[in-house]
Design an enzyme around this catalytic site. Sequence first.
Site, PDB file in Angstrom:
ATOM      1  N   ASN A 210       7.335  -8.740   1.911  1.00  0.00           N
ATOM      2  CA  ASN A 210       7.479  -7.296   1.704  1.00  0.00           C
ATOM      3  C   ASN A 210       7.957  -6.639   2.990  1.00  0.00           C
ATOM      4  O   ASN A 210       8.161  -7.310   4.001  1.00  0.00           O
ATOM      5  CB  ASN A 210       6.166  -6.698   1.184  1.00  0.00           C
ATOM      6  N   ASP A 279       0.426  -9.724  -3.288  1.00  0.00           N
ATOM      7  CA  ASP A 279      -0.403  -9.722  -4.496  1.00  0.00           C
ATOM      8  C   ASP A 279      -0.085 -10.903  -5.411  1.00  0.00           C
ATOM      9  O   ASP A 279      -0.888 -11.279  -6.248  1.00  0.00           O
ATOM     10  CB  ASP A 279      -0.185  -8.415  -5.275  1.00  0.00           C
ATOM     11  N   LYS A 289      13.742 -28.304  -0.851  1.00  0.00           N
ATOM     12  CA  LYS A 289      14.542 -27.124  -1.143  1.00  0.00           C
ATOM     13  C   LYS A 289      15.038 -27.159  -2.596  1.00  0.00           C
ATOM     14  O   LYS A 289      15.572 -28.187  -3.039  1.00  0.00           O
ATOM     15  CB  LYS A 289      15.732 -27.074  -0.178  1.00  0.00           C
ATOM     16  N   ASP A 306      -7.746 -11.025  -3.970  1.00  0.00           N
ATOM     17  CA  ASP A 306      -7.883  -9.694  -3.360  1.00  0.00           C
ATOM     18  C   ASP A 306      -8.863  -9.855  -2.192  1.00  0.00           C
ATOM     19  O   ASP A 306     -10.062 -10.047  -2.398  1.00  0.00           O
ATOM     20  CB  ASP A 306      -8.416  -8.704  -4.407  1.00  0.00           C
ATOM     21  N   LYS A 337      -9.000   3.340  -5.174  1.00  0.00           N
ATOM     22  CA  LYS A 337      -9.163   2.068  -4.444  1.00  0.00           C
ATOM     23  C   LYS A 337     -10.344   2.125  -3.469  1.00  0.00           C
ATOM     24  O   LYS A 337     -11.012   1.126  -3.247  1.00  0.00           O
ATOM     25  CB  LYS A 337      -7.887   1.727  -3.676  1.00  0.00           C
TER      26      LYS A 337
HETATM   27  N1  CTP Z   1      -5.532  -5.914  -0.089  1.00  0.00           N
HETATM   28  C1  CTP Z   1      -6.287  -7.060  -0.049  1.00  0.00           C
HETATM   29  N2  CTP Z   1      -5.923  -8.145  -0.785  1.00  0.00           N
HETATM   30  C2  CTP Z   1      -4.846  -8.102  -1.610  1.00  0.00           C
HETATM   31  C3  CTP Z   1      -4.079  -6.920  -1.685  1.00  0.00           C
HETATM   32  C4  CTP Z   1      -4.453  -5.848  -0.909  1.00  0.00           C
HETATM   33  O1  CTP Z   1      -7.280  -7.100   0.658  1.00  0.00           O
HETATM   34  N3  CTP Z   1      -4.529  -9.175  -2.318  1.00  0.00           N
HETATM   35  C5  CTP Z   1      -5.918  -4.778   0.755  1.00  0.00           C
HETATM   36  C6  CTP Z   1      -4.828  -4.243   1.643  1.00  0.00           C
HETATM   37  O2  CTP Z   1      -4.810  -4.880   2.912  1.00  0.00           O
HETATM   38  C7  CTP Z   1      -5.174  -2.771   1.746  1.00  0.00           C
HETATM   39  C8  CTP Z   1      -5.870  -2.465   0.437  1.00  0.00           C
HETATM   40  O3  CTP Z   1      -6.241  -3.723  -0.113  1.00  0.00           O
HETATM   41  O4  CTP Z   1      -6.069  -2.488   2.797  1.00  0.00           O
HETATM   42  C9  CTP Z   1      -5.011  -1.743  -0.555  1.00  0.00           C
HETATM   43  O5  CTP Z   1      -3.786  -2.419  -0.683  1.00  0.00           O
HETATM   44  P1  CTP Z   1      -2.727  -2.011  -1.790  1.00  0.00           P
HETATM   45  O6  CTP Z   1      -1.619  -3.004  -1.791  1.00  0.00           O
HETATM   46  O7  CTP Z   1      -2.405  -0.585  -1.657  1.00  0.00           O
HETATM   47  O8  CTP Z   1      -3.636  -2.153  -3.073  1.00  0.00           O
HETATM   48  P2  CTP Z   1      -3.762  -3.196  -4.198  1.00  0.00           P
HETATM   49  O9  CTP Z   1      -5.222  -3.426  -4.421  1.00  0.00           O
HETATM   50  O10 CTP Z   1      -2.933  -4.403  -3.933  1.00  0.00           O
HETATM   51  O11 CTP Z   1      -3.212  -2.358  -5.430  1.00  0.00           O
HETATM   52  P3  CTP Z   1      -1.714  -2.181  -6.002  1.00  0.00           P
HETATM   53  O12 CTP Z   1      -0.827  -3.127  -5.247  1.00  0.00           O
HETATM   54  O13 CTP Z   1      -1.875  -2.527  -7.429  1.00  0.00           O
HETATM   55  O14 CTP Z   1      -1.374  -0.748  -5.771  1.00  0.00           O
END
Ligand code: CTP
Length: 402
Positions: A210, A279, A289, A306, A337
């Site tokens: 990303n 995610d 490859k 998560d 969140k």
């Molecule tokens: N985060 C995490 N583990 C993941 C994804 C996110 O611990 N697999 C943490 C990020 O480091 C951040 C917080 O969760 O501090 C929110 O991240 P964000 O990407 O905004 O939220 P998501 O829970 O991934 O929700 P979405 O992508 O569906 O908006």
Amino acid sequence: MSSIEGKTVVLGVCGGIAAYKSAELVRQLVKAGASVRVVMTRSAQEFITPLTLQTLSGHPVSTSLFDLTQESEIGHIQLADSADVVAIAPATANLVAKLAMGMADDLLTTVLLATRAPVVVAPAMNVHMYENPAVQDNLGRLRGRGIRIVDPAVGSLACGYEGPGRLPETEVLAAEIERAVSANDLEGERVVVTAGPNREHLDPVRFISNRSTGRMGFAVARAAWARGAEVTLIGGPTSLTPPHGARVIRADSAAEMHRAVRAEFKSATVLLMAAAVADYKPKKAADQKLKKGKGGRVLDLVRTVDILGDLPARRGQRIVVGFAAETEDVVANATRKLTSKKLDLMVANDVSRPDAGFEVDTNAVTLIDSEGAESLELAAKDTIADRILDRVVAIRQRRKRR
Ligand code: CTP
């Protein structure tokens, strides 16, 4: 506001070849908002002119205890009293010896005896001189008196030798000066910061990632160290130089980051999850490859763990901060969140703005905790980092009062 902004730094420059590097240090301190008063020894002026440092600092440079004009403008006691911190960079073996003995035979040593401010000494000299037991004894005595000694960097020296003796990089000196002058309101905290993107490999040469660069997390780690914390930075792949003072753990994939956070969380008192954790990852990463075929290709992705969601339920006195990257309904989504991830503070980021979030040095965020939401104006990520840490300190103080 960074810890150095608005502070008076009295910078002593001694006569060593590294004296030329003090020009860059003055520039950097001024840029960070400090008022810099330079004091040069007589031999320092053989290496760099007072005019250079006067121009960069915007203040007259003091060089002599007995110059009537200088003494009437800002006398040596006034100079010593005005300092929030006194830093000597570079410090020669001679200056270190005089300081250890408590001598006061020129302006700089007199200011050093007269000041009540914290003192930072950055020795730079030939490796054999640095390793000489006399110099090491003197440095030990200074440390024993609470003077902060910045270890010289190791490398090739101007004298042709290799080893410790180089004046460290300007960023290192500035960070040490900032930590010495800061309120140290995070002293005793063991702060873990995650930063940057993850890479989830499809095969040995391709990955999904990303736009995160790690700048926000690195700024938080830098500021936390400046404010007295012990800092561990768990970083995904970035091109940034790690902040001075932080212990760095590299974690490329979400799984690696998860393992590192779990391990470090045990001894942490504050966790700030600034990383843009992946995610999804490919269901299976190919060992070799992947070769292209004629048609398209569908990627089969599965969820990663998560990391925040998987933290132990019993968090004790730990403070956990999340960062929400959103493109719509920023505050509402971030507030959701905050609750679902059981966070103490959420930093909500509108990443659809071109001047905030990914790949820029500025950010505009809303801080949300049990006390409510506070929107911060667009500012440098260094400034935003300090505002986030102000909230962490406030949460800690509320807990202690309870
Ligand atoms: N985060 C995490 N583990 C993941 C994804 C996110 O611990 N697999 C943490 C990020 O480091 C951040 C917080 O969760 O501090 C929110 O991240 P964000 O990407 O905004 O939220 P998501 O829970 O991934 O929700 P979405 O992508 O569906 O908006």
